[in-house]
Enzyme design. Structure first.
Site, PDB file in Angstrom:
ATOM      1  N   GLN A 132      10.431 -36.670  27.231  1.00  0.00           N
ATOM      2  CA  GLN A 132      10.289 -37.558  26.000  1.00  0.00           C
ATOM      3  C   GLN A 132      11.567 -37.775  25.204  1.00  0.00           C
ATOM      4  OE1 GLN A 132       7.651 -39.178  25.090  1.00  0.00           O
ATOM      5  NE2 GLN A 132       6.226 -38.434  26.628  1.00  0.00           N
ATOM      6  N   SER A 133      12.712 -38.021  26.092  1.00  0.00           N
ATOM      7  CA  SER A 133      13.806 -38.110  25.536  1.00  0.00           C
ATOM      8  C   SER A 133      14.215 -39.532  24.736  1.00  0.00           C
ATOM      9  CB  SER A 133      15.077 -37.784  26.599  1.00  0.00           C
ATOM     10  OG  SER A 133      16.410 -38.045  26.297  1.00  0.00           O
TER      11      SER A 133
END
EC number: 4.4.1.15
Length: 341
Positions: free
Chosen positions: A76-77
Site C-alpha cells: 500500500q505504498s
C-alpha cells in the site's frame, strides 16, 4: 549556498498547494488555531508528499540517462504509486519491489499463489491500473533495498538503464522537495500575516521532515517542525532525522543545524507501522466530520492523533497557530476500511 533553481527538476504541480484554516476543528478542540497544508493535492495520481520529492528524483534519473525506475515499499505504498505515476508521465519503465501487508492483528497478510495480496484495493489496485512493469511481493521484513538493487543489476544485463529510488524517496535529492516547500510555506505565512508557532508532520522515512527543517534553517526561520512518528520510537527515529538533516544541510552548503531542531515524537504509532490505533480512528473521523477532509490511516491519521493529544495536553496556547502537513495517502484508507468498522 546552493540555489535550488539551478538544480534539475521536473514539475508535476501547477502552483503552491493550499494553506487552509480549519476553523471548525479548531473550535471543536478549543484552540489553538489549526491550519493545514494540503499536500494531498499535489500532482500525479491521487497526490501526496512524495510528488515533491519525485520532482528532483526523476530529474536526476533523466539526467543520468535512465529509462527505468526501480523502487520499493509496502503493497500500500504511496511512494510506489507516485513513482509509478511519474514513470508513466515520463515514458519510463517502472518495477516495484513490495513487502506484504500486516493485518490489524499484526500478522502478515499472505500473498496468493500469484504473489498478490488477497484484495486488489487501495494503492495496490492503482499499481495495476497504472501498469507497473513488474511487481514482486515479498514476505514482511524482507530486505527490499537489497532486492531493488539486485533487480536493477538484472535489468542492466537486459540492456536497460535503471535508476533506483530509495524507500519513500527519502535521500538528499528527494528531501530537496521539502526544502523548497519550506520557502513556499513561509511565503504563504507572510501573505496572510500568520505567526506560526509550530509545524506538525508525519515522520516515517524522514525525507519530508528533514527537508522542512533544513529549508527553514536555510531561511533563518526558527519555526519548529514536530515530527509525529508513524513507525518508530523517539529514540530510534530522531537519529534518522538528524542524519538526513545533516546530509541535506551539507549538500546545500548551510551552517550546521542544531540537534534540537530534529524532534520525532514516538507515542502515537501504536503497535507498529500501518497498524490501526483507536486514536487514529478518532482523528480520521474528526477531520472528516468537522472539515470534510480525509486523512489516511498510516501517516496523517496517526500524526493528527498526535496533534489532538498535544492540544489536549495544553502544549499549545489558545492563540497559537499550528500548521499540520497533510502528506496525502488517502488511497490507503480504502484498503484498511476494517479499522473503521
Amino acid at each position: 549556498m546552493v540555489n535550488l533553481n539551478e538544480l534539475p527538476r521536473r514539475r508535476y504541480t501547477n502552483g503552491p498547494t493550499p494553506l487552509e484554516h480549519l476553523e471548525h476543528l479548531s473550535t471543536q478542540l478549543g484552540g489553538p488555531q489549526i491550519w493545514i497544508k494540503r499536500d494531498d493535492l499535489l500532482g500525479l495520481t491521487q497526490g501526496g508528499n512524495k510528488t515533491r520529492k519525485l520532482e528532483f528524483l526523476i530529474a536526476d534519473a533523466l539526467a543520468h540517462g535512465a529509462d527505468t525506475l526501480v523502487t520499493a515499499g509496502g503493497v500500500q505504498s504511496n511512494h510506489c504509486r507516485l513513482a509509478l505515476s511519474a514513470a508513466r508521465r515520463e515514458g519510463l519503465d517502472c518495477h516495484l519491489v513490495l513487502e506484504e501487508d500486516l493485518g490489524s492483528d499484526g500478522a502478515p497478510v499472505p500473498a496468493d499463489a500469484g504473489g498478490n495480496p488477497p484484495k486488489l484495493t487501495g494503492n495496490f489496485l492503482l499499481f495495476d491500473l497504472l501498469g507497473a512493469d513488474s511487481t514482486e511481493v515479498h514476505t514482511n521484513g524482507s530486505d527490499l533495498v537489497a532486492r531493488a538493487n539486485e533487480l536493477a543489476a538484472e535489468l542492466k544485463t537486459q540492456g536497460k538503464k535503471p535508476y533506483v529510488i530509495p524507500v519513500g524517496g527519502s535521500n538528499v535529492t528527494g528531501a530537496l522537495g521539502y526544502v523548497d516547500c519550506a520557502q513556499e510555506l513561509l511565503t504563504q505565512f507572510a501573505e496572510v500575516g500568520l505567526d506560526v508557532s509550530s509545524i506538525l508532520a508525519p515522520s516515517g522515512s524522514a525525507g519530508m521532515q528533514a527537508g522542512l527543517i533544513a529549508g527553514l534553517h536555510r531561511a533563518d526561520s526558527q519555526i519548529p517542525v514536530v515530527g509525529i512518528n508513524v513507525s518508530r520510537t523517539q529514540e530510534d527515529q530522531e537519529p534518522k532525522i538528524v542524519n538526513l538533516v545533516d546530509e541535506v544541510a551539507s549538500f546545500l552548503e548551510l551552517p550546521p543545524v542544531p540537534r534540537e531542531r530534529s524532534l520525532g515524537l514516538g507515542d502515537y504509532f501504536g503497535t507498529g507501522y500501518a497498524l490501526p490505533t483507536p486514536e487514529m480512528v478518532e482523528a480520521v473521523r474528526l477531520f472528516a466530520s468537522t472539515e470534510g477532509i480525509l486523512l489516511d490511516p498510516v501517516y496523517t491519521g496517526k500524526a493528527a492523533a498526535g496533534l489532538i493529544d498535544l492540544i489536549r495536553q495544553d502544549r499549545f496556547g489558545d492563540d497559537d497557530n499550528v500548521v499540520f502537513i497533510h502528506s496525502g495517502g488517502v488511497p490507503g484508507l480504502y484498503a484498511r476500511a476494517g479499522a473503521f468498522a
